[in-house]
Design an enzyme around this catalytic site. Structure first.
Site, PDB file in Angstrom:
ATOM      1  N   GLU A 174       2.534 -22.097  24.966  1.00  0.00           N
ATOM      2  CA  GLU A 174       1.726 -21.452  26.008  1.00  0.00           C
ATOM      3  C   GLU A 174       2.471 -20.288  26.646  1.00  0.00           C
ATOM      4  O   GLU A 174       1.861 -19.293  27.061  1.00  0.00           O
ATOM      5  CB  GLU A 174       1.300 -22.477  27.061  1.00  0.00           C
ATOM      6  N   ASP A 175       3.798 -20.374  26.735  1.00  0.00           N
ATOM      7  CA  ASP A 175       4.577 -19.270  27.305  1.00  0.00           C
ATOM      8  C   ASP A 175       4.574 -18.062  26.378  1.00  0.00           C
ATOM      9  O   ASP A 175       4.512 -16.918  26.834  1.00  0.00           O
ATOM     10  CB  ASP A 175       6.001 -19.729  27.602  1.00  0.00           C
ATOM     11  N   ASP A 183       8.891 -25.093  35.694  1.00  0.00           N
ATOM     12  CA  ASP A 183       8.900 -26.448  35.146  1.00  0.00           C
ATOM     13  C   ASP A 183       9.447 -27.426  36.168  1.00  0.00           C
ATOM     14  O   ASP A 183      10.196 -27.042  37.090  1.00  0.00           O
ATOM     15  CB  ASP A 183       9.756 -26.493  33.875  1.00  0.00           C
ATOM     16  N   ARG A 242      -1.430 -24.970  32.828  1.00  0.00           N
ATOM     17  CA  ARG A 242      -0.444 -24.246  33.630  1.00  0.00           C
ATOM     18  C   ARG A 242      -0.991 -22.912  34.135  1.00  0.00           C
ATOM     19  O   ARG A 242      -0.619 -22.442  35.207  1.00  0.00           O
ATOM     20  CB  ARG A 242       0.817 -24.003  32.803  1.00  0.00           C
ATOM     21  N   ARG A 257       6.907 -37.774  35.136  1.00  0.00           N
ATOM     22  CA  ARG A 257       8.338 -37.751  35.468  1.00  0.00           C
ATOM     23  C   ARG A 257       8.436 -37.664  36.988  1.00  0.00           C
ATOM     24  O   ARG A 257       8.764 -36.620  37.535  1.00  0.00           O
ATOM     25  CB  ARG A 257       9.048 -36.584  34.787  1.00  0.00           C
TER      26      ARG A 257
END
Length: 919
Positions: free
Chosen positions: A832-833, A744, A728, A672
């Site tokens: 993952e968070d 993010d 991350r 992106r």
């Protein structure tokens, strides 16, 4: 006739035809007269008129002048000329005004030119003053260095002196039983700066290698290949290791002793050698008992008191999961605290000492010090009485239903298969472990196996017999995970077990689970723990924890970063220093060589928070306090407060006990580019930003013509090996600060919001501090946990899409947290968070901190993210329930605490800027 006609024609046809000639002549005469008349009119009439006009106005009577010049007023009397006159007057006035303005501007320009000249002179003077100040600073620094050099001795690492291969031996102690480190270990081979190199013999090169258990041998070799301390250079080794068990068949002592003494680096007495005899079964034989091992250390699960040398030999745990990882789905949860049975025991004693009941000794004789030879009969009688009383559900069986496992004399043999024993322990709050009746047997493989199985399924071990030497007992505080009770107190055991509170039971079970996972569960843990015990004893610092090497993706930068007014409009808030501070890394507190006894004997849960969690982090088993990290986040910092209590000075500097600190932004992205560029531009001018690490999670590289913004700090684009959300939280070596802002690529946060979050994190460095909050809930109909993102007055998680956390947790997430959790994150590309929140809450027993944001968190016009998928929440429900099974309980904690500025939206004068207050 012809001639006559010709003559007539020449004469113009005169004769009979002469009339035409006359007509032509008269026409010419008329034309000449007309031309002359026109000439007179055109020439003389104008002359006459001019003369008349110039002489007629010479009359004395001015009123009779008709064509002479007239005054302006007379002309203005004409109606159609009046407008033109007014225009002429207005233009004349404007011209006069413009001229006045022009003169005024010229005057101002002249004044400004004078000011410019004065400023140029001031700049030149300031440059001269700055140059002088730089010279003074340089001279001061030089003088400071000279003073430091004069007052401090120059220290450098000592030159390592390697002993000869056949170095001279020093006298043996009077007996091998008296071997300790000070008289049986050669410290000269293990300098503090050596890094603790370990050489491992290849068992296949020696005859006994063919008799080793294949699973143990394979697991040991796999572990050795990945250990950071193992070296192939035997000449520089500090410790030499040889694996001698578990053997598949009986070994003759004499040949085995000869093979040991023939090792190339044995050096006659085996000093600095470690003999490892691992056990995978409860019936492992102690064949080393009849072998002369000289000064070599021994690590095994069975020891007699005449064989065991405290502080020198090592009691190890059995290697049950040789080539497999524990299946967390089969491990029962840690709650509910109390299970079906208060305690349980199954075993059969094949051979016993003289029964204390046969001696007919009185209680008075026992308390005088004449203890019976064997308490087992009294233990049997007491436990059966408790079972028959029906006060609590207990299960004790002293006879195996099937053939019992082989055991040593006076040892309680295990009953049944391992799966059957585990099923009983899953139903037991406590697991009784009765030590052998022979007090000379300080530990046996059977007792170690019972301890292993109890810790694995969360049954709190109750060891009857205080003389026992539990695995790694000199570095692990077993009283925090088990009850060690003397056998004479068997009549008080029931009362003692019933008196323990639920909170204490859960704490002991949780500590036992930690010990099992960290030091017992796998071959890697067992081998690393054995090495860590030796390294701790000889006081050599541990190797630094490894970091992920960042593979940078080349990119072009130089695009001037704009500033989003919504992101940078901070009103009267001073977010930081006016001039951008250069990148400043957090101090690296690598562990030095001044270890103390307090550091050595520090246990796992001696501290309440994660900055005391550093000492027991299982990066390096047993005593991970010596592991090296980028930053400890705690003491050894220069103490310096802020500039005072006023709001203006407070906001212009960080202040506090760590007055100088920066943070690193870690931004995960996937194809992106436009969204990413916009997010990076919004970071332009952000105070206290050290650098930005962009984790490029796509196998496709960025576009070659992509121009990255210049935001005033370095942008490091890191290439990953695979597309994983776990990337991350990798501890990249490019992250040089303790504070990490995980964000993010589509998150919208204002600069003042980020700075407020950074200040809050500095007040709670052991916790996750972020903006979007979530919570978990118990689904009663389905008896499972749910993930909830609805607005609520409580929260238990903070999404790491916009959150601060300590880099310490990146090491834990990537290297310590169970691999099963990271595998599930990769499977679902989600959660993952949640995993990070589970980890931090599990370690700290504290909830995260939510910081209020004023603006929309998500990018309203960005492409669709993973969280918009319909299956997103369903997968997160599954993740929470799986993580609970892995941890054995729900570590998340609810909180109603939220941090906000009391005067967040109030505009005050610049010199009265508000301080941040927390509510």
């Amino acid at each position: 006739e012809l001639m006559t006609g010709y003559t007539m024609l020449r004469n113009g046809g005169v004769g009979n035809g002469g009339q035409p000639c006359m007509l032509r002549w008269s026409s010419r005469t008329r034309l000449s007269c007309l031309s002359f008349t026109l000439f007179i009119i055109l020439v003389f009439f104008p002359l006459i008129g001019h003369y008349y006009l110039t002489t007629i106005d010479d009359a004395d009577d001015a009123g009779k002048r008709i064509f002479g010049p007239r005054t302006g007023n007379e002309l203005c009397e004409v109606k159609h000329v009046q407008d033109l006159c007014r225009i002429r007057e207005s233009v004349s006035e404007e011209l006069l005004q413009l001229e006045a303005k022009r003169q005024e501007l010229n005057s101002e320009i002249a004044k400004l030119n004078l000011k410019i000249e004065a400023c140029k002179k001031s700049i030149e003077n300031a440059k001269q003053d700055l140059l002088q100040l730089k010279n003074v600073i340089s001279q001061t620094e030089h003088s400071y260095k000279e003073l430091m050099a004069q007052n401090q001795p120059k220290l450098s690492l000592p030159i390592r002196l390697l002993p000869d291969k056949d170095d001279a031996t020093f006298p043996l102690p009077k007996s091998n039983r008296n071997c300790r480190l000070h008289n049986c270990f050669d410290y000269s081979r293990c300098p503090l700066t050596s890094g603790f190199p370990v050489y491992v013999y290849n068992s296949d090169d020696y005859p006994f290698g063919s008799s080793l258990d294949p699973l143990i041998k394979q697991a040991f070799e796999a572990t050795v290949r990945t250990n950071v301390y193992v070296t192939e250079n035997a000449n520089i080794a500090c410790v030499y290791i040889i694996l001698v068990g578990e053997m598949q068949e009986p070994v003759m002592p004499k040949p085995a002793e000869q093979q040991l003494h023939s090792l190339p680096y044995w050096r006659t007495d085996g000093h600095n050698h470690l003999i490892i005899n691992l056990s995978r079964k409860s019936e492992t034989q102690n064949f080393i008992y009849n072998i002369s091992t000289g000064r070599a250390m021994i690590a095994q699960s069975t020891f007699y008191d005449m064989q065991y040398r405290p502080g020198f030999d090592i009691v190890v745990s059995p290697l049950v999961h040789a080539m497999s990882e524990p299946n967390f789905l089969e491990i029962p949860p840690q709650v509910p605290v109390k299970r079906k049975y208060l305690f349980s025991f199954q075993g059969e004693k094949i051979e016993s000492l003289r029964s204390s009941l046969q001696e007919v000794r009185s209680f008075e004789e026992e308390i005088e010090g004449n203890a019976p030879a064997d308490y087992d009969d009294r233990i049997i009688t007491t436990l059966k009485a408790v079972q028959d009383s029906k006060l609590d559900f207990v299960l004790v069986e002293f006879t195996c239903k099937n053939q019992p496992k082989a055991s040593l004399p006076t040892e309680w043999a295990l009953c049944g298969e391992r799966d059957d024993r585990l099923e009983l322990l899953k139903l037991s709050t406590f697991a009784l472990i009765i030590t052998p009746g022979d007090t000379h047997l300080v530990i046996s493989a059977g007792c170690a196996m019972r301890l292993f199985e109890a810790l694995e399924v969360g049954a709190i071990p109750v060891v009857l017999g205080e003389q026992v030497q539990l695995p790694y007992n000199d570095v692990i505080r077993w009283n925090e995970a088990a009850l060690i009770i003397p056998k004479p107190r068997i009549t008080e055991v029931h009362f003692l077990l019933r008196s323990i509170s639920d909170n204490d039971l859960l704490a002991m079970r949780r500590q036992g689970r930690f010990l099992w996972e960290t030091y017992f569960s796998t071959s890697d843990n067992v081998f690393s723990t054995v090495l860590a015990v030796i390294r701790t004893r000889i006081q050599i610092p541990a190797a630094p924890i490894r970091e992920e090497t960042a593979m940078e993706i080349p990119h072009r930068s130089g695009k001037a970063a704009g500033t989003d007014p919504n992101m940078a409009d901070n009103g009267d808030l001073d977010l930081g220093p006016v001039e951008t501070e250069p990148p400043y890394a957090s101090p690296k507190y690598l562990r030095n060589f001044t270890l103390t006894a307090m550091d050595i004997y520090r246990s796992w849960n001696t501290a309440p928070g994660p900055f005391h969690l550093f000492p027991y982090t299982p990066f390096d088993p047993v005593l991970p306090s010596e592991a090296k990290f980028l930053g400890s986040g705690t003491g050894f910092r220069p103490i310096g407060g802020g500039a005072g209590g006023s709001g203006k000075e407070f906001q212009a500097a960080l202040g506090g006990n760590v007055p100088r600190e920066q943070f690193t932004v870690v931004m995960l992205t996937y194809e992106r580019e436009e969204v990413l560029m916009n997010s990076l531009e919004r970071l332009n001018g952000l105070p206290y930003l050290n650098k930005v690490v962009v984790v490029w999670n796509s196998p496709k590289l960025p576009s070659e013509d992509l121009l990255w913004p210049d935001i005033g700090v370095p942008i490091m684009v890191v290439r990953t090996e695979k597309n994983s959300l776990n990337n991350r939280f990798l501890p990249w070596d490019e992250i040089e600060t303790e504070a990490i802002l995980s964000i993010d690529d589509d998150a919208h946060l204002r600069h003042d919001e980020i700075m407020f979050g950074f200040r809050v994190w500095r007040e709670a460095r052991d916790r996750i501090v972020g903006f979007p909050g979530r919570y978990h809930a118990w689904d009663i109909p389905h008896q499972s946990w749910l993930y909830n993102s609805n607005y609520s007055c409580e929260l238990s998680m903070v999404l790491t899409g916009a959150a601060f956390f300590h880099k310490y947790y990146a090491y834990l997430y990537s290297y310590v947290m169970p691999q099963a959790i990271r595998d599930m994150v990769d499977e679902y590309i989600n959660c993952e968070d949640i995993a990070m929140n589970f980890l931090v809450s599990h370690l700290t027993r504290k909830p995260p901190i939510k910081v209020t944001s004023r603006w929309t968190f998500r990018c309203p016009g960005c492409p669709q993210a993973l969280s918009h998928d319909d299956s997103h929440f369903h997968e997160r429900h599954k993740c929470i329930n799986f993580f609970v099974k892995v941890y054995g309980y729900m570590p998340l904690l609810y909180t109603q605490f939220r941090v906000d500025s009391v005067l967040f939206k109030t505009r005050l004068p610049h010199d009265k800027t508000k301080c941040f207050k927390f509510i």
